[in-house]
Design an enzyme around this catalytic site. Structure first.
Site, PDB file in Angstrom:
ATOM      1  N   GLY A  10       0.798  -1.214   0.000  1.00 41.54           N
ATOM      2  CA  GLY A  10       0.000   0.000   0.000  1.00 41.54           C
ATOM      3  C   GLY A  10       0.832   1.265   0.000  1.00 41.54           C
ATOM      4  O   GLY A  10       2.066   1.234  -0.119  1.00 41.54           O
ATOM      5  N   PHE A  11       0.156   2.375   0.141  1.00 40.84           N
ATOM      6  CA  PHE A  11       0.790   3.697   0.071  1.00 40.84           C
ATOM      7  C   PHE A  11       1.887   3.860   1.113  1.00 40.84           C
ATOM      8  O   PHE A  11       3.076   3.994   0.786  1.00 40.84           O
ATOM      9  CB  PHE A  11      -0.306   4.754   0.239  1.00 40.84           C
ATOM     10  CG  PHE A  11       0.175   6.181   0.318  1.00 40.84           C
ATOM     11  CD1 PHE A  11       1.295   6.611  -0.395  1.00 40.84           C
ATOM     12  CD2 PHE A  11      -0.510   7.097   1.100  1.00 40.84           C
ATOM     13  CE1 PHE A  11       1.718   7.937  -0.330  1.00 40.84           C
ATOM     14  CE2 PHE A  11      -0.100   8.417   1.172  1.00 40.84           C
ATOM     15  CZ  PHE A  11       1.022   8.833   0.465  1.00 40.84           C
ATOM     16  N   ILE A  12       1.536   3.811   2.384  1.00 41.51           N
ATOM     17  CA  ILE A  12       2.527   4.041   3.438  1.00 41.51           C
ATOM     18  C   ILE A  12       3.510   2.878   3.513  1.00 41.51           C
ATOM     19  O   ILE A  12       4.724   3.079   3.634  1.00 41.51           O
ATOM     20  CB  ILE A  12       1.831   4.257   4.790  1.00 41.51           C
ATOM     21  CG1 ILE A  12       0.899   5.473   4.724  1.00 41.51           C
ATOM     22  CG2 ILE A  12       2.860   4.448   5.893  1.00 41.51           C
ATOM     23  CD1 ILE A  12       0.074   5.691   5.989  1.00 41.51           C
ATOM     24  N   TYR A 150     -14.418   2.223  11.661  1.00 42.52           N
ATOM     25  CA  TYR A 150     -12.970   2.215  11.397  1.00 42.52           C
ATOM     26  C   TYR A 150     -12.181   2.699  12.600  1.00 42.52           C
ATOM     27  O   TYR A 150     -11.302   1.970  13.112  1.00 42.52           O
ATOM     28  CB  TYR A 150     -12.646   3.040  10.145  1.00 42.52           C
ATOM     29  CG  TYR A 150     -11.162   3.284   9.956  1.00 42.52           C
ATOM     30  CD1 TYR A 150     -10.269   2.220   9.881  1.00 42.52           C
ATOM     31  CD2 TYR A 150     -10.652   4.576   9.863  1.00 42.52           C
ATOM     32  CE1 TYR A 150      -8.904   2.433   9.726  1.00 42.52           C
ATOM     33  CE2 TYR A 150      -9.292   4.797   9.705  1.00 42.52           C
ATOM     34  CZ  TYR A 150      -8.428   3.729   9.641  1.00 42.52           C
ATOM     35  OH  TYR A 150      -7.076   3.950   9.491  1.00 42.52           O
ATOM     36  N   LYS A 154      -9.614   0.541  15.217  1.00 42.80           N
ATOM     37  CA  LYS A 154      -8.214   0.888  15.457  1.00 42.80           C
ATOM     38  C   LYS A 154      -7.962   1.146  16.947  1.00 42.80           C
ATOM     39  O   LYS A 154      -6.909   0.788  17.479  1.00 42.80           O
ATOM     40  CB  LYS A 154      -7.823   2.114  14.632  1.00 42.80           C
ATOM     41  CG  LYS A 154      -7.915   1.907  13.129  1.00 42.80           C
ATOM     42  CD  LYS A 154      -7.039   0.771  12.629  1.00 42.80           C
ATOM     43  CE  LYS A 154      -5.597   1.182  12.469  1.00 42.80           C
ATOM     44  NZ  LYS A 154      -4.784   0.106  11.840  1.00 42.80           N
TER      45      LYS A 154
END
Length: 319
Positions: A10-12, A150, A154
């Site tokens: 993914g992005f990160i 979400y 978390k």
């Protein structure tokens, strides 16, 4: 010292992998290439890492697979970035978010403590603070009233991290990300969606007349914070990882209008119940304990993002 990066396609995760490769550190990536956005983008991210990375396709919820990864690859550190993300998308999907973000995290924590790894760095979100009255956001806030599944998932994962530290001595650093953006950003997130909307003349929704404020944090700064946390296990700590300079959505769009040279088409809509009025990072703790020092302001970061977008998608300058 092999580092496992979950969600590493993914992005990160892929940007973190690149940084660690520059430091000649061995990397193992575990990613299920979820189709929430185009998996081809994630496969491009993996291809850009070259042949020095071990990539395993599978889920963090697969207990046997996670066990095999730890056993076969001598994992010493974990950067846990795999998750189902997106606040608004989670609203109707609470069970799915609990299954992945909570149960999957516990699966990793359980393997990490049994293999006695040195450092477990967990990606979290500023969304856990909800509509808090404490602004800027500070880590000792109870974060007990998340506005959607979400952030609730978390926050639950964070608490499991503490329990595994308390019971088994696992070093867990929770990194609460604040509105990450930059080149290679996710196509479903606002920075990329705003570019496409301005270019295509599509309407952008302005929640609360564009007055919602977000603390945008450039990807390179986020990666620097993750590396600092991996390198310095500290028992159990929660860190805000953000720039500390929120701006309104309207100001964010104004910057892009200037960069692109074309006005945005906007429409005012009510603020969603899932979205807080502001995200605002007090990053004094991560500065003090880890030496975090964000370098990229929003104007510079959006300029870099626009330049990358033009190069990636062969967009001629409108200005």
């Amino acid at each position: 010292m092999t580092t496992l990066i979950t969600g590493g396609a993914g992005f990160i995760g892929s940007r973190l992998a690149l940084r660690l490769l520059e430091q000649s550190e061995p990397i193992v990536i575990l990613d299920n290439f979820d189709p929430f956005y185009d998996p081809a983008i994630k496969r491009e991210n993996i291809a850009a890492l070259g042949s020095n990375v071990v990539t395993i396709e599978g889920s963090i919820c697969d207990v046997d697979l996670v066990e095999a990864v730890f056993k076969q690859h001598s994992i010493r550190r974990v950067a846990h970035l795999a998750a189902l993300a997106n606040v608004r998308y989670s609203v109707e999907r609470g069970r799915q978010y609990a299954d992945v973000n909570v149960t999957g995290t516990v699966t990793l924590l359980d393997a990490a403590r049994r293999y006695q790894i040195d450092s477990f760095v967990m990606g979290s979100t500023s969304s856990v603070y909800g509509q808090t009255a404490r602004v800027p956001f500070v880590e000792d806030d109870a974060a007990a009233f998340p506005l959607a599944p979400y952030p609730a998932s978390k926050r639950s994962a964070e608490l499991f991290g503490y329990s595994y530290h308390q019971l088994f001595g696992l070093n867990v650093s929770v990194m609460r990300f604040f509105n990450v953006y930059g080149p290679h950003g996710r196509p479903d997130m606002m920075p990329m969606k705003v570019i496409r909307s301005i270019l295509d003349g599509e309407t952008i929704q302005l929640f609360a007349e564009g007055q919602l404020q977000r603390d945008w944090t450039y990807i390179d700064d986020i990666v620097s914070g993750l590396v600092l946390a991996l390198d310095k296990p500290m028992g159990y700590e929660v860190f805000n990882l953000g720039c500390g300079a929120p701006i309104t959505l309207k100001a964010f769009i104004d910057i892009y209008e200037q960069l692109i040279g074309k006005p945005a088409v906007t429409v005012n809509v009510p603020q969603p119940r899932s979205d807080p009025t502001i995200t605002y990072c007090d990053n004094s703790k991560v500065r003090r304990l880890l030496g975090f020092d964000p370098k990229v302001d929003i104007e510079t970061g959006l300029t870099k993002t626009w330049e990358w977008y033009c190069s990636r998608y062969d967009v001629p300058s409108i200005r």
